[in-house]
Motif scaffolding. Structure first.
Motif, PDB file in Angstrom:
ATOM      1  N   GLY A 167       0.851  -1.194   0.000  1.00  0.00           N
ATOM      2  CA  GLY A 167       0.000   0.000   0.000  1.00  0.00           C
ATOM      3  C   GLY A 167       0.878   1.231   0.000  1.00  0.00           C
ATOM      4  O   GLY A 167       1.748   1.389  -0.857  1.00  0.00           O
ATOM      5  N   PHE A 168       0.673   2.118   0.972  1.00  0.00           N
ATOM      6  CA  PHE A 168       1.478   3.331   1.095  1.00  0.00           C
ATOM      7  C   PHE A 168       2.043   3.419   2.500  1.00  0.00           C
ATOM      8  O   PHE A 168       1.353   3.154   3.481  1.00  0.00           O
ATOM      9  CB  PHE A 168       0.644   4.589   0.815  1.00  0.00           C
ATOM     10  CG  PHE A 168       0.295   4.792  -0.626  1.00  0.00           C
ATOM     11  CD1 PHE A 168      -0.814   4.173  -1.186  1.00  0.00           C
ATOM     12  CD2 PHE A 168       1.073   5.600  -1.430  1.00  0.00           C
ATOM     13  CE1 PHE A 168      -1.137   4.353  -2.519  1.00  0.00           C
ATOM     14  CE2 PHE A 168       0.767   5.797  -2.769  1.00  0.00           C
ATOM     15  CZ  PHE A 168      -0.347   5.163  -3.311  1.00  0.00           C
ATOM     16  N   GLU A 169       3.313   3.815   2.588  1.00  0.00           N
ATOM     17  CA  GLU A 169       3.925   4.117   3.873  1.00  0.00           C
ATOM     18  C   GLU A 169       4.120   5.621   3.954  1.00  0.00           C
ATOM     19  O   GLU A 169       4.645   6.240   3.029  1.00  0.00           O
ATOM     20  CB  GLU A 169       5.279   3.418   4.036  1.00  0.00           C
ATOM     21  CG  GLU A 169       5.917   3.733   5.388  1.00  0.00           C
ATOM     22  CD  GLU A 169       7.206   2.968   5.638  1.00  0.00           C
ATOM     23  OE1 GLU A 169       7.706   3.002   6.780  1.00  0.00           O
ATOM     24  OE2 GLU A 169       7.710   2.331   4.682  1.00  0.00           O
ATOM     25  N   PHE A 170       3.698   6.226   5.054  1.00  0.00           N
ATOM     26  CA  PHE A 170       3.826   7.666   5.189  1.00  0.00           C
ATOM     27  C   PHE A 170       5.208   8.042   5.718  1.00  0.00           C
ATOM     28  O   PHE A 170       5.709   7.463   6.681  1.00  0.00           O
ATOM     29  CB  PHE A 170       2.736   8.219   6.117  1.00  0.00           C
ATOM     30  CG  PHE A 170       1.386   8.192   5.487  1.00  0.00           C
ATOM     31  CD1 PHE A 170       0.481   7.182   5.788  1.00  0.00           C
ATOM     32  CD2 PHE A 170       1.025   9.166   4.572  1.00  0.00           C
ATOM     33  CE1 PHE A 170      -0.763   7.146   5.180  1.00  0.00           C
ATOM     34  CE2 PHE A 170      -0.216   9.137   3.961  1.00  0.00           C
ATOM     35  CZ  PHE A 170      -1.113   8.120   4.261  1.00  0.00           C
ATOM     36  N   ILE A 171       5.797   9.016   5.042  1.00  0.00           N
ATOM     37  CA  ILE A 171       7.123   9.521   5.393  1.00  0.00           C
ATOM     38  C   ILE A 171       6.991  10.979   5.820  1.00  0.00           C
ATOM     39  O   ILE A 171       6.393  11.789   5.109  1.00  0.00           O
ATOM     40  CB  ILE A 171       8.089   9.430   4.185  1.00  0.00           C
ATOM     41  CG1 ILE A 171       8.121   7.999   3.613  1.00  0.00           C
ATOM     42  CG2 ILE A 171       9.477   9.902   4.598  1.00  0.00           C
ATOM     43  CD1 ILE A 171       8.661   6.945   4.546  1.00  0.00           C
ATOM     44  N   MET A 172       7.540  11.308   6.973  1.00  0.00           N
ATOM     45  CA  MET A 172       7.488  12.683   7.472  1.00  0.00           C
ATOM     46  C   MET A 172       8.707  13.444   6.967  1.00  0.00           C
ATOM     47  O   MET A 172       9.830  12.935   7.023  1.00  0.00           O
ATOM     48  CB  MET A 172       7.482  12.695   9.000  1.00  0.00           C
ATOM     49  CG  MET A 172       7.299  14.084   9.606  1.00  0.00           C
ATOM     50  SD  MET A 172       7.536  14.097  11.395  1.00  0.00           S
ATOM     51  CE  MET A 172       9.327  14.183  11.488  1.00  0.00           C
ATOM     52  N   LEU A 173       8.493  14.641   6.470  1.00  0.00           N
ATOM     53  CA  LEU A 173       9.611  15.494   6.070  1.00  0.00           C
ATOM     54  C   LEU A 173       9.655  16.718   6.962  1.00  0.00           C
ATOM     55  O   LEU A 173       8.632  17.189   7.453  1.00  0.00           O
ATOM     56  CB  LEU A 173       9.506  15.899   4.599  1.00  0.00           C
ATOM     57  CG  LEU A 173       8.397  16.839   4.133  1.00  0.00           C
ATOM     58  CD1 LEU A 173       8.729  18.312   4.377  1.00  0.00           C
ATOM     59  CD2 LEU A 173       8.117  16.623   2.658  1.00  0.00           C
ATOM     60  N   GLN A 174      10.864  17.207   7.183  1.00  0.00           N
ATOM     61  CA  GLN A 174      11.062  18.412   7.978  1.00  0.00           C
ATOM     62  C   GLN A 174      12.231  19.205   7.423  1.00  0.00           C
ATOM     63  O   GLN A 174      13.289  18.643   7.119  1.00  0.00           O
ATOM     64  CB  GLN A 174      11.319  18.080   9.448  1.00  0.00           C
ATOM     65  CG  GLN A 174      11.502  19.328  10.320  1.00  0.00           C
ATOM     66  CD  GLN A 174      11.599  19.007  11.797  1.00  0.00           C
ATOM     67  OE1 GLN A 174      11.674  17.834  12.173  1.00  0.00           O
ATOM     68  NE2 GLN A 174      11.600  20.021  12.630  1.00  0.00           N
TER      69      GLN A 174
END
Length: 276
Positions: A167-174
């Protein structure tokens, strides 16, 4: 605390992690969250060791950290902390310590090679220089970089959905200084200050007066393939370089109205991206 719970539900709406309204101790709530995460998240096994440590973590502290991530602006004030502060949560950092320095182009190549070159020539040199290296490399126009930095000030934190076989894995960006840090959201939620980066994109501005900015990306090959790293870089471009009404709306909603943010709306914006 209720606001923090709402933010946590926003972040894990597809994984059904909710906080029960009955009276529980913090330890019990944290333990239940781990069990629910284990049952419903396809990436649990990937971060199992770090997730186990969550049972020793204060639930209130955990929820507060999530609120700061998903809702960096509250009552007109920034709640977002610098990346270096996230790595050193037990010691209060001074303003100078909390600011990451700009990474320098001179650390990876000789600037004199570019002195008498125009933007087109610099672009060719930059791409050729990285051709045999296991990194991402690209160039931006000065206008693109100005758009990126302007948008980053308004939206310093965001989520990107990475296509996976499950499916989709969520990646956090900063954003911090001239670098964009990417961390798997699940890893950040359960291990916060020690969550490893899976990708960093650095923008070098030393030749900006020639109308070009150089980008270099380094990724953890144990977490991402080269194609997946490139996919995240492409998604960053979609949301932060280009002008698209629907994508701008998602940025605004995530930053200012997190309770209204829907993961499926985000996925729809990028679901046509192909890996490699």
């Amino acid at each position: 605390m209720e606001c923090a719970r709402k933010c946590l539900r926003v972040l894990q709406s597809n994984h059904h992690i909710v906080t029960r309204r009955i009276a529980m101790t913090s330890a019990n709530r944290a333990k239940e969250a781990v069990e629910q995460l284990k049952e419903s998240n396809p990436y649990y096994s990937k971060y199992a060791d770090k997730i186990a440590k969550m049972q020793q973590t204060s639930a209130e502290e955990f929820l507060d950290r999530i609120e700061r991530v998903v809702n960096p602006i509250k009552d007109g004030q920034s709640q977002a902390r610098s990346y270096s502060e996230l790595l050193n949560p037990k010691r209060k950092l001074s303003k100078e310590e909390g600011e990451l320095p700009h990474k320098k182009l001179s650390d990876i190549m000789k600037l004199e090679l570019l002195e008498d070159k125009n933007a087109e020539e610099i672009s060719k040199i930059w791409l050729e220089y990285h051709k045999t290296k296991d990194v991402l490399a690209a160039t931006l126009t000065k206008a693109q970089y100005e758009t990126l930095t302007s948008r980053a000030k308004e939206h310093p934190i965001f989520l990107l959905p990475l296509p996976r076989s499950e499916g989709f894995e969520f990646i956090m960006l900063q954003f911090a200084a001239n670098t964009v840090h990417f961390t798997p959201l699940l890893a950040y939620q359960v291990h916060h200050e020690n969550a490893p980066e899976c990708l960093t994109l650095v923008h070098y501005t030393e030749v900006e007066e020639k109308g070009i900015v150089l980008m270099r990306g380094e990724y953890d090959s144990k977490v991402l393939t080269a194609q997946e790293a490139q996919c995240l870089a492409n998604e960053l471009q979609m949301f932060y370089y280009k002008t698209d009404e629907s994508k701008m709306k998602l940025l605004e909603t995530f930053t200012k109205r997190p309770d209204e943010f829907k993961h499926m709306d985000l996925i729809k914006e990028v679901e046509n991206i192909q890996l490699g």
